[in-house]
Design an enzyme around this catalytic site. Sequence first.
Site, PDB file in Angstrom:
ATOM      1  N   LYS A 195      -2.030   4.421  -3.398  1.00 35.89           N
ATOM      2  CA  LYS A 195      -1.965   2.987  -3.074  1.00 35.89           C
ATOM      3  C   LYS A 195      -3.274   2.235  -3.340  1.00 35.89           C
ATOM      4  O   LYS A 195      -3.252   1.064  -3.664  1.00 35.89           O
ATOM      5  CB  LYS A 195      -1.580   2.795  -1.602  1.00 35.89           C
TER       6      LYS A 195
ATOM      7  N   THR B  39       3.397   5.171  -3.181  1.00 44.86           N
ATOM      8  CA  THR B  39       3.161   5.718  -1.866  1.00 44.86           C
ATOM      9  C   THR B  39       1.937   6.627  -1.947  1.00 44.86           C
ATOM     10  O   THR B  39       1.259   6.687  -2.983  1.00 44.86           O
ATOM     11  CB  THR B  39       4.456   6.382  -1.331  1.00 44.86           C
TER      12      THR B  39
ATOM     13  N   ASP C  13       4.400  -4.098   2.147  1.00 44.87           N
ATOM     14  CA  ASP C  13       4.306  -3.527   3.504  1.00 44.87           C
ATOM     15  C   ASP C  13       3.990  -4.656   4.482  1.00 44.87           C
ATOM     16  O   ASP C  13       4.440  -4.665   5.631  1.00 44.87           O
ATOM     17  CB  ASP C  13       3.179  -2.485   3.577  1.00 44.87           C
TER      18      ASP C  13
END
Length: 500
Positions: free
Chosen positions: A296, A292, A333
């Site tokens: 990233k 996170t 994601d």
Amino acid sequence: MGLFGVGVQRVCAVVAATTASEMSRQVRTALRSARTIELRLDWLRSDAERLRFLRWLRKRRHASATFLATCRRKEGGGRFAGDIARQLHWVAQAREAGCQWCDIEMETFRELPEGFLRAYPVPPRILLSIHDFDRTPNLPRNIVVARHGLVDAVKIAAHARTIADSVRLLKVARHSRNFVAVPLGDVGLPARLLALREGSELAYAPVAEATAPGQVPLDEMLQLYRAHSLNRGTHVYGVIGDPVGHSLSPLLHNTGFTARHLNAAYLPFLVHRLGDFLKAIPDFGIRGFSITLPHKQAILKHLKECEPLAAEIGAVNTVVVRRDGSLYGCNTDYVGVLRALQRKLRLQGSRALIFGAGGSARAAAFALARAGATVCICARRENASKELARAVGGEVIPRRALRTESFDAILNATPIGMHPHEAISPLSAGELQCRIVMDLIYRPERTKLLEIAARKGIATVSGVNMFLAQGFAQWEIWTGKRAPEAAMRRAVLSALRWRS
Ligand code: NAP
């Protein structure tokens, strides 16, 4: 078998309060799950409270538990203002009340003549504790504690400024007997959870208020991380970030491991410098990790191989550590956005606006564009908007046009409205000209933006759906099994609802 027993007996519940009644309440709470209990007598606000509490303890005689009495002086980092004679008086009283162990700090121990403690009526077993609340000092390879010598065990509690510091302390535990390793501070937290696995006799966890920085509460230590059942065969995973304390990923993944009876654990790593964490991967035996903010993008240059899509997005949120130690990166994601939105909208041929142009906006933009949507970007930095719009063949929409342009979906990919700023919304009601609004934020589950949208009769999608979907995908990449989605979803939703 260790000095304190096996399994849960090696997790020491720390009971610390200023009043006798609160101390006794904490003892009763601790006994529901723990069998080894440290009593911080120095936290009690007066001698009268100490006396009251020890009288209570004496009457109860909890035969199935091991009690360890600590009356640490201020010089040793505790709260007891009295001198050594008074300290030993209270520790001796604790023996009378049924304590089998005492913790004596080095600051007291070195003031006493050799062998003095063995002759004094303190509890029969002595843990010598050494604290450094500022740093992790140079450490020997191992600590030799002769049984029935001057003390029975030695504890080193040292602040870990880096992950490497915490690894050094764990290595001492691995090579020593009758030794307790306590890495202090938030950076040391994963090592604290792995200390028992490395051979530490105890891991401490407070029943209520933390007594040292970076502690994990007792119920989390036992239920969420199962620190007492981790062993050399445990597959270790984690999330790296800065900050990382708020993350629900440990709950999500550990719930999955428990539901599928896997010997695996997922830990939160507070990582200031990526290199510090990467060096520790072999020491912790890490098999994979989530990433996170703010790592990233930075992780990309450390990967041996990267899923082409993640490379295009320019952000990786999932890493697999291969058998040879090399790192493979991918981005879930992307899948998360798709799974969350697809339920409510046919993406092919739709027109979607993404507000923001950061890491998650990029993942969303690529996901939507690949699914056949026309992607529009609106962000405060014009250059970032243009660059992202160009990368996905989309268009830039200036903020002022939001009141007149309409979309099938609007996605918020900024942190505006995230806990603890729940009262604000990134967009006003007049700017929501669309059928669906999705907020990528998942804490709170229902953001101000979603509330405004719902009031206008617009369908809403919470970031929780994306969080869950990206997590399920990670879990499956690492384990090669189907994620127990229902159990994982239930755990995360109830934690979110309980916290809000
Ligand atoms: P990021 O890379 O830092 O990007 C944030 C974006 O928001 C940037 O475009 C930034 O603009 C913009 N922004 C920040 N503050 C702003 C403000 N006051 N006004 C206008 N724009 C602002 O962060 P991220 O990783 O994309 O994360 C964004 C949000 O998505 C976070 O809340 C995160 O929790 C959430 N998220 C959720 C999931 C999920 O699974 N549900 C997954 C990933 C992320 P500048 O570049 O100009 O600063």
